[in-house]
Design an enzyme around this catalytic site. Structure first.
Site, PDB file in Angstrom:
ATOM      1  N   ALA A 106       0.851  -1.175  -0.084  1.00  0.00           N
ATOM      2  CA  ALA A 106      -0.159  -0.210   0.175  1.00  0.00           C
ATOM      3  C   ALA A 106       0.839   1.194  -0.052  1.00  0.00           C
ATOM      4  O   ALA A 106       2.031   1.299  -0.028  1.00  0.00           O
ATOM      5  CB  ALA A 106      -0.848   0.261   0.871  1.00  0.00           C
ATOM      6  N   ASP A 107       0.555   2.136  -0.454  1.00  0.00           N
ATOM      7  CA  ASP A 107       1.181   3.560  -0.637  1.00  0.00           C
ATOM      8  C   ASP A 107       0.263   4.590   0.304  1.00  0.00           C
ATOM      9  O   ASP A 107       1.442   5.534   0.625  1.00  0.00           O
ATOM     10  CB  ASP A 107       0.714   4.017  -1.694  1.00  0.00           C
ATOM     11  CG  ASP A 107       1.749   3.332  -2.742  1.00  0.00           C
ATOM     12  OD1 ASP A 107       3.115   4.213  -2.839  1.00  0.00           O
ATOM     13  OD2 ASP A 107       1.723   2.079  -3.683  1.00  0.00           O
ATOM     14  N   ARG A 108      -1.221   4.981   0.544  1.00  0.00           N
ATOM     15  CA  ARG A 108      -1.559   5.314   1.299  1.00  0.00           C
ATOM     16  C   ARG A 108      -3.005   4.372   1.986  1.00  0.00           C
ATOM     17  O   ARG A 108      -3.439   4.361   0.601  1.00  0.00           O
ATOM     18  CB  ARG A 108      -1.497   6.925   0.916  1.00  0.00           C
ATOM     19  CG  ARG A 108      -2.817   7.430   1.989  1.00  0.00           C
ATOM     20  CD  ARG A 108      -3.002   8.899   0.917  1.00  0.00           C
ATOM     21  NE  ARG A 108      -2.173   9.661   1.439  1.00  0.00           N
ATOM     22  CZ  ARG A 108      -1.189  10.723   2.014  1.00  0.00           C
ATOM     23  NH1 ARG A 108      -2.073  10.989   2.657  1.00  0.00           N
ATOM     24  NH2 ARG A 108      -0.038  11.425   1.448  1.00  0.00           N
TER      25      ARG A 108
END
Length: 813
Positions: free
Chosen positions: A256-258
């Protein structure tokens, strides 16, 4: 540019750092070239992040922090006011955050670093103190990320195995983009979960998508998997749904990036498609990411700003680095990320545990999970290693966040695990928690609620009965849980079910064997007859020992498992110490009933023949990887009723000689037999009970050997030891079995004797003898047990039948 050093044996690192020097592996050039770029300052760091020299949310944050650390180091000698230093750092950190706006780790790291420096300046300290604080905080991020990744791997492997237990060959796990050592400081998030499964022998195949248009999967993830010799296949992004439809994917795990407060997750473009397919086909879909990737200020995925990349990445080959492949004039939409709704996500694997949904909710209550995690990590709950003399964990270690739980903390922990709470039912106010551990090593809690119950067992980093002067590995909890699961698969009626395992916390939750279940040892002291004990123990030992040996497995299968259990070396070393070494020498751990047995203990230490016999047994223990053993199969590790027998506590589990398990059980029955004289009263002389114990010993071996041979007959040739093409007649097969069982019988008698001896003169004694109230009777029983064990150890070769051994025990003095 600096070429990558070493070969396949080298650890793969995206980030190389020492104070004043930062090198980033240029991932644009992988897998054809392995080149490190020198990063001298924040400007070079910004360019490396923006141009994707380094990528992956955790790695981006660390690279940015360390790029500025290198620049700060170059400013020496430091001068000026503290607030001026903070202003400089803020300017540089804001600049670095602009390099990749979607990655929340980068923004959060910048905020945290700035807060640390601001706090120093607010105290009136000068620029030197502020810059020094920045350097130390940035460098700590690197070590903390390693610990975080390993915790994610451990939690994730557990979650995937609970969602869909591995088949005989292991799990088939699909991942997207790159989330391994190249996307973090080391080990990885989603790829760390795959690494953890592989290390446990529970992975059949890692499946990586190519991850267009930048091909992080085919260029980077495939590179890491091949580098680490993890079995893997590469598929086109568009083939993933078809693969799931064929039933060839057991779970999907992505990074995940955010992550928004409700669990909506921004990750590499294509993640949403995978989640939709997994949801449709009933495949568990997990997100793996540290808590720092969660942005609780962002309420849902609708608020996440999605970065768009250069059109050239689509119109040209090699992610924009090659020749043009698209027609001139075509429009391009090239988002770097997409948002997967929380309703499609099974769970979010973090470095503090797995976040799951409450009830039938489509979203996650992440803020509550974070609040609970912070409560559990508060300073008041942590062990003070300086004051206690105990170092609970090392920086960067999987168990960095380990803490021993007391009764109140156990309830808090269970609240943080919705699946466990659901087993108990009600709320924490409805639960009872009781510590019942009376063993030498661990905490054991019984939890009961309106709907159900379970046992929570936590290993400690020392021998409980000695204290922190005798440190112990927390990894024993992993091996115990692994043995429980494997032995339950092979003997489901005689092993409790494992509900949950928390690797970083060295904690196992399993089925509670409620009353009338009782520890067998206590039942034997009370003189209770268990009519099915011999049958059940014979079934358990025959099934677990046969099916994990080369009689049932290929050498490839078994050696893989042997290699895995070599990691339980500290527990094996402890066994070597307390059973095969210390009782035969002067050792501070030894104890016996003194002065009454002083001469007996000395005679044991001076007996050359005994020492030769023990040396042979120890050699087999260390060298003979015959089967997966329980490793500590005494009567305190067995729970019984009149109809049930369950084996527990296999934390000493390893691959060793079968006779060690069989002998442990028989030797403890022999100790129980001898102790009956000390528990006899005028109303009950225990003679009838002693006859039942002798019969149980005899029946156990007889039924075990019959069951073992029956399994062998049914599976002849399945393993690599005795191929049916070689042993191709019934007469030859019968001869092989007779020889095999004869050696196993002799081993079992030897280990039974060794177990008895160590319980008389070694560090840990047995309640059977210790609970005898009359000292003279106790000494007489101990001496009788010691003398018989010595005789059995020396003369066991003359016994060919268990009845002969029982007769010798009955006639012993």
């Amino acid at each position: 540019m600096v070429p990558l050093e070493g070969g396949a044996g080298e650890q793969l690192l995206a980030i190389r750092y020492r104070r004043g020097s930062l090198q980033l592996l240029d991932q644009r050039k992988l897998p054809y070239e392995s080149i490190y770029s020198d990063i001298k300052d924040a400007v070079a760091g910004w360019a490396a992040i923006s141009d994707m020299v380094v990528r992956g949310a955790p790695a981006i944050a660390i690279a940015a922090a360390l790029a500025l650390a290198v620049e700060v180091e170059s400013l020496k000698p430091f001068s000026g006011a503290g607030l001026e230093a903070v202003a400089f750092l803020k300017n540089r950190l804001d600049y670095l955050v602009s390099s990749r706006p979607t990655a929340v780790n980068l923004a959060e790291a910048a905020t945290n670093l700035l807060n640390i420096c601001q706090a120093v300046a607010d105290k009136g300290d000068d620029a030197e103190a502020v810059y020094q604080a920045y350097l130390e905080a940035a460098e700590k991020m690197l070590a903390a990320d390693v610990a975080s990744n390993k915790a994610i791997g451990a939690y994730g492997a557990e979650a995937l195995l609970q969602a869909k237990p591995a088949s005989g060959n292991g799990m088939r796990v699909l991942t997207h983009c790159n989330t391994g050592s190249l996307a973090t400081s080391q080990y990885g998030t989603a790829l760390g979960v795959i690494r953890a499964l592989h290390a446990q022998g529970k992975l059949e195949t890692a499946i990586c998508t190519e991850t267009r248009p930048y091909n992080q999967g085919s260029r980077l993830t495939a590179f890491e998997l091949v580098h680490d010799k993890i079995p893997a296949i590469l598929v086109a992004d568009s083939a993933a749904a078809s693969l799931q439809s064929l039933g060839r994917v057991d779970a999907v795990v992505v990074g995940a990036d955010r992550i928004a407060a409700n669990g909506d997750t921004a990750n590499k473009i294509g993640t949403y498609s995978l989640a939709l397919s997994a949801f449709h086909h009933g495949v568990p879909f997990y997100v793996a990411s540290p808590l720092t990737t969660i942005d609780t200020a962002t309420k849902s995925g609708k608020e996440i700003i999605i970065e768009e990349r250069s059109p050239k990445e689509l119109t040209h080959s090699h992610g924009g680095q090659g020749t043009q492949i698209a027609a001139d004039g075509v429009g391009v939409w090239n988002p770097a990320f997409d948002v997967t709704p929380a309703r499609l996500i099974t769970g979010i694997i973090t470095d503090q545990g797995v976040i799951t949904k409450e009830g039938n909710s489509d979203v996650f209550d992440i803020p509550s999970f974070i609040a609970r995690s912070k409560d559990e990590r508060s300073p008041s709950l942590k062990t003070d290693s300086k004051s206690s003399g105990l170092q609970v964990s090392k920086e960067g270690d999987l168990h960095a966040n380990f803490k021993p739980l007391n009764e109140s903390l156990v309830a808090s922990y269970v609240k943080s695990q919705p699946r466990l709470g659901a087993i108990l039912g009600g709320t924490s106010a409805d639960w009872s928690v009781k510590e019942v551990g009376d063993g030498n090593l661990n905490f054991v809690y019984i939890l009961e609620g309106p709907k159900g119950s379970f046992v929570l067992k936590q290993a400690l980093p020392y021998v409980r009965c000695v204290g922190d002067s005798w440190p112990m590995t927390l990894e024993r909890a992993f091996f115990e849980t692994t043995v429980l699961r494997e032995h339950r698969r092979l003997a489901p009626n005689h092993v409790p079910e494992v509900y949950h395992f928390d690797h970083p916390m060295a904690l196992t939750v399993m089925e509670y064997l409620a009353p009338p279940h009782i520890i067998l040892r206590k039942g034997l002291i009370a003189g209770t007859v268990y009519p099915l004990l011999a049958q059940h123990m014979a079934e358990y030992m025959a099934s677990t020992l046969f099916h994990t040996s080369l009689l049932a497995l290929s050498t490839l299968q078994q050696r893989k498992e042997v290699a895995r259990f070599c990691g339980n070396i500290e527990m094996c070393r402890l066994t070597e110490q307390v059973i095969f070494t210390e009782p035969y020498m002067e050792a501070s751990n030894n104890r016996w009933t003194s002065p009454h047995l002083d001469a007996d203990a000395q005679a044991l230490r001076e007996d050359a023949i005994i020492k030769l016999e023990i040396a042979g047994l120890k050699s087999k223990f260390c060298e003979k990887t015959q089967a997966l053993l329980h490793g500590d199969l005494h009567t305190g590790s067995i729970m019984v009723t009149q109809e049930s027998t369950k084996c527990i506590d296999p934390e000493f589990g390893f691959y060793g000689p079968m006779g060690f398990d069989v002998g442990a059980f028989l030797g403890n029955l022999m100790l129980a037999y001898v102790s009956q004289d000390g528990h006899a009263t005028s109303e009950n002389d225990r003679e009838g009970y002693q006859l039942w114990l002798l019969k149980t010993m005899g029946d156990t071996w007889q039924l075990f050997s019959e069951r073992f041979v029956a399994l062998w007959d049914k599976n002849w040739g399945a393993g690599d030891s005795y191929k049916i093409e070689v042993y191709n007649t019934k007469e030859l097969q019968s001869l092989v079995q007779k020889t095999y069982l004869s050696e196993l019988f002799q081993d079992s008698l030897g280990y039974a004797a060794a177990k008895m001896i160590r319980r008389i003169v070694g560090i840990a004694h047995v309640e059977d003898l210790e609970s005898i109230p009359d000292l003279e009777k106790k000494v007489a029983c101990e001496r009788r047990a010691l003398n018989f064990a010595k005789q059995l150890l020396k003369e066991r070769s003359k016994y060919s039948d268990i009845r002969q051994v029982c007769n010798a025990l009955q006639g012993s003095q």
